[in-house]
Every structure is written in C-alpha cells, then in structure tokens.
Design a protein around this motif. Structure first.
Motif, mmCIF file in Angstrom:
data_model
loop_
_atom_site.group_PDB
_atom_site.id
_atom_site.type_symbol
_atom_site.label_atom_id
_atom_site.label_comp_id
_atom_site.label_asym_id
_atom_site.label_seq_id
_atom_site.Cartn_x
_atom_site.Cartn_y
_atom_site.Cartn_z
ATOM 1 N N HIS A 101 48.580 3.786 -13.034
ATOM 2 C CA HIS A 101 48.041 2.537 -12.476
ATOM 3 C C HIS A 101 49.156 1.517 -12.313
ATOM 4 O O HIS A 101 50.052 1.390 -13.145
ATOM 5 C CB HIS A 101 46.864 2.005 -13.291
ATOM 6 C CG HIS A 101 47.170 1.326 -14.586
ATOM 7 N ND1 HIS A 101 47.499 -0.008 -14.670
ATOM 8 C CD2 HIS A 101 47.161 1.779 -15.862
ATOM 9 C CE1 HIS A 101 47.668 -0.341 -15.947
ATOM 10 N NE2 HIS A 101 47.482 0.730 -16.685
ATOM 11 N N ASP A 113 52.648 -1.844 -19.599
ATOM 12 C CA ASP A 113 51.309 -1.439 -19.160
ATOM 13 C C ASP A 113 51.010 -2.013 -17.772
ATOM 14 O O ASP A 113 50.435 -3.073 -17.655
ATOM 15 C CB ASP A 113 50.279 -1.912 -20.174
ATOM 16 C CG ASP A 113 48.871 -1.440 -19.838
ATOM 17 O OD1 ASP A 113 48.732 -0.538 -18.994
ATOM 18 O OD2 ASP A 113 47.921 -1.976 -20.419
ATOM 19 N N ASN A 114 51.359 -1.348 -16.674
ATOM 20 C CA ASN A 114 51.885 0.000 -16.635
ATOM 21 C C ASN A 114 52.988 0.124 -15.597
ATOM 22 O O ASN A 114 53.066 1.103 -14.873
ATOM 23 C CB ASN A 114 50.750 0.984 -16.354
ATOM 24 C CG ASN A 114 51.181 2.430 -16.448
ATOM 25 O OD1 ASN A 114 52.051 2.766 -17.231
ATOM 26 N ND2 ASN A 114 50.609 3.272 -15.617
ATOM 27 N N GLU A 147 42.874 -0.547 -12.469
ATOM 28 C CA GLU A 147 42.624 0.248 -13.676
ATOM 29 C C GLU A 147 42.158 -0.660 -14.792
ATOM 30 O O GLU A 147 41.275 -0.317 -15.577
ATOM 31 C CB GLU A 147 43.892 1.002 -14.102
ATOM 32 C CG GLU A 147 43.677 1.997 -15.248
ATOM 33 C CD GLU A 147 43.854 1.411 -16.639
ATOM 34 O OE1 GLU A 147 43.559 2.110 -17.612
ATOM 35 O OE2 GLU A 147 44.259 0.230 -16.772
ATOM 36 N N GLU A 148 42.781 -1.840 -14.841
ATOM 37 C CA GLU A 148 42.491 -2.771 -15.947
ATOM 38 C C GLU A 148 41.065 -3.309 -15.883
ATOM 39 O O GLU A 148 40.567 -3.859 -16.852
ATOM 40 C CB GLU A 148 43.501 -3.920 -15.951
ATOM 41 C CG GLU A 148 44.962 -3.478 -16.171
ATOM 42 C CD GLU A 148 45.221 -2.945 -17.569
ATOM 43 O OE1 GLU A 148 44.268 -2.784 -18.351
ATOM 44 O OE2 GLU A 148 46.405 -2.677 -17.859
ATOM 45 N N ASP A 176 50.611 6.452 -18.536
ATOM 46 C CA ASP A 176 50.209 5.060 -18.761
ATOM 47 C C ASP A 176 50.876 4.574 -20.051
ATOM 48 O O ASP A 176 50.581 5.080 -21.129
ATOM 49 C CB ASP A 176 48.679 4.988 -18.882
ATOM 50 C CG ASP A 176 48.153 3.566 -18.810
ATOM 51 O OD1 ASP A 176 48.953 2.614 -18.873
ATOM 52 O OD2 ASP A 176 46.918 3.420 -18.695
ATOM 53 N N MET A 177 51.762 3.601 -19.927
ATOM 54 C CA MET A 177 52.547 3.061 -21.052
ATOM 55 C C MET A 177 53.565 4.087 -21.538
ATOM 56 O O MET A 177 53.365 4.783 -22.534
ATOM 57 C CB MET A 177 51.632 2.582 -22.191
ATOM 58 C CG MET A 177 50.652 1.518 -21.720
ATOM 59 S SD MET A 177 49.659 0.787 -23.029
ATOM 60 C CE MET A 177 50.855 -0.292 -23.816
HETATM 61 ZN ZN ZN Z 1 47.400 0.878 -18.796
#
Ligand code: ZN
Length: 274
Positions: A101, A113-114, A147-148, A176-177
């Motif tokens: 994302h 993030d991210n 995504e968030e 992710d991360m």
């Molecule tokens: Zn994320």
C-alpha cells in the motif's frame, strides 16, 4: 535431443536474483518524504500527497518498460487510484502478483508504513526491468490506495476482477512495513507454501529471526478473502506507527535493504516456476 541448437534452449529464468544496496532503495523513501513535506505532511487517501506518490512510482515504472494502469475506486466520497504495473511477457494464465500500500494515514508521512514496502516493491520491479527478466509466469505489481481505511483499494480491485481473472493469479505477495528499527523478527504470512518457504529460506540462510503469522491486517487479506493463495511479510510496528514522526529517519536502511532483497529473491523464485 543431442545436437539441439542453443537457440532452442529454455529461456533462462532460474538465474541468481540480483542483490541491491541501500543506495538503490533509500532514494525512493527520500522522494516520498519530500512529497509529504511539500503536500501538507501526509500521503493519505484523497490528498495531493497520495496522488504525487502515485505519479512518482508510475513515472519510474513507465520509464522502465512496464505497462501501467490506474484502477479507480471511491471511498468516503473521494475517488482515488490503485497503480497496477504489468511486466510484458510470461504465461498470462499463471500470474505472480506483488503489492504494497502506497497511502499513509492523515497523521503523518507514512514512510515506514508503508513507504518502505512501496520502495521495496518499486526496487524489485526496477530490478526485473534491468535484468530483462523473462519469467515463466506473468509478473504484475500493484501499489494500493486507502489501505489505511481498511484495505479499501485492494478490496475494490479484487472485487472488480472476473472469476476467470482471479483464477489466473497463482499467488499474491504483500510487503507492509519493511524497515522497522530495533525489531527482531520478520513476520511471515503462512498461507501459500512456496511463498512461505521462499521468504523463510531467505532469512534462515542469513540467520535472521522470523515468526510465522496467520495474518498481518494488510492488502493480502483482500486476495485471501477471494481464495487466492497469499504470502508476504512485515517487520512489525515501530514507535512512530501512524504518527507524524514516521519519517525517513524512522526507517533503518539496513533492515529496509534486507527486506527488499528478500522480496526480490522470492519474486525471482516464484516467477521462474511453471
Ligand atoms: Zn501499513
């Protein structure tokens, strides 16, 4: 087949994957940080920061020979886009699909993030181009919006696929991360066995600690919900999670580089399979 000419040999897809350095990954994070800085401090859904992030990634992919497309969706009355990029070639009936994302929360620039996963994914795609990779399976990449807000962009994308299109996706890989500081374990999604073994094998060979997780609450769930096999990893939460201090200084360059090389290695392995 003694005496078969070399030209009839199988295309070489099982070559050793490339290895990148921090110098190839971190400039993408610097670019996303600059976008957030000039666009009001974040790259959230519906903002100029998100749109500029999409434009940055798209320009790099277009220059590298990808076929890019924007997939439109609406959330909270605001239209935004997922960025989809296909690498020409490979078996279109068997797709290896990798995604991350690209949006942040409104509270900060979202660099670990991210931006970190987005940069790892972009670096992987650019290495595919540099290597002129001729994979057996087709390679598709995606940078997801919203995504968030609850994996909104990836859910909309999967929902818009026909049953036949979903069936063509052999596996979806998520990151992710990827650059979390002071965090011991890489958390690896345990679903598709080949993807799990590829990631686990990469870290195990370097004696890096991992943990097996059933889910990570990210975009792979949109694919998993549609019964598509999934894999991927995260490096876990950090002190600046969803905060204004999730800046480029919040990413550990060595961890980010290791995560990127793990992703490259896995994409190479899975793309070479039939
Ligand atoms: Zn994320």
């Amino acid at each position: 087949m003694a005496g078969a000419p070399a030209a009839m040999a199988e295309p070489r897809t099982d070559v050793t994957p490339p290895v990148v350095t921090a110098d190839q990954v971190m400039p993408h994070l610097d670019a996303l940080q600059r976008i957030a800085d000039r666009d009001g401090g974040n790259r959230a859904h519906g903002t100029q920061g998100y749109r500029d992030s999409v434009a940055y990634v798209k320009a790099a992919l277009d220059k590298a020979g990808f076929r890019t497309a924007l997939h439109r969706f609406t959330y909270n009355g605001t239209t935004d886009y997922n960025l989809i990029a296909d690498w020409p070639g490979g078996d279109p009936e068997h797709i290896v699909f990798a995604g991350a994302h690209l949006d942040s929360v409104a509270a900060g620039p979202g660099i670990n993030d991210n931006g970190s996963g987005s940069a790892a994914l972009l670096t992987t795609a650019l290495e595919v181009s540099k290597a002129h990779l001729k994979p057996h399976r087709h390679l598709r990449f995606a940078w997801w919006g919203a995504e968030e807000a609850g994996t909104v962009g990836s859910s909309a994308y999967v929902r818009d696929l026909s049953a036949a299109e979903r069936h063509r996706i052999d596996v979806y890989l998520n990151v992710d991360m990827a650059g979390t500081k002071n965090n011991q374990e890489w958390l690896i999604v345990d679903d598709d066995p080949e993807a799990f073994e590829a990631f686990e094998g990469y870290f195990a060979a370097r004696k890096l600690p991992t943990a097996k997780v059933g889910t990570l609450g990210s975009d792979h769930e949109s694919f998993n919900d549609a019964s598509i096999p999934v894999g991927g990893f995260a490096k876990g939460l950090d002190d600046c999670y969803h905060a204004a201090c999730d800046r480029v200084e919040n990413v550990d360059p060595q961890t980010e580089t290791t995560s990127t090389n793990a992703f490259i290695s896995t994409v190479w392995q899975l793309a070479a399979r039939r």
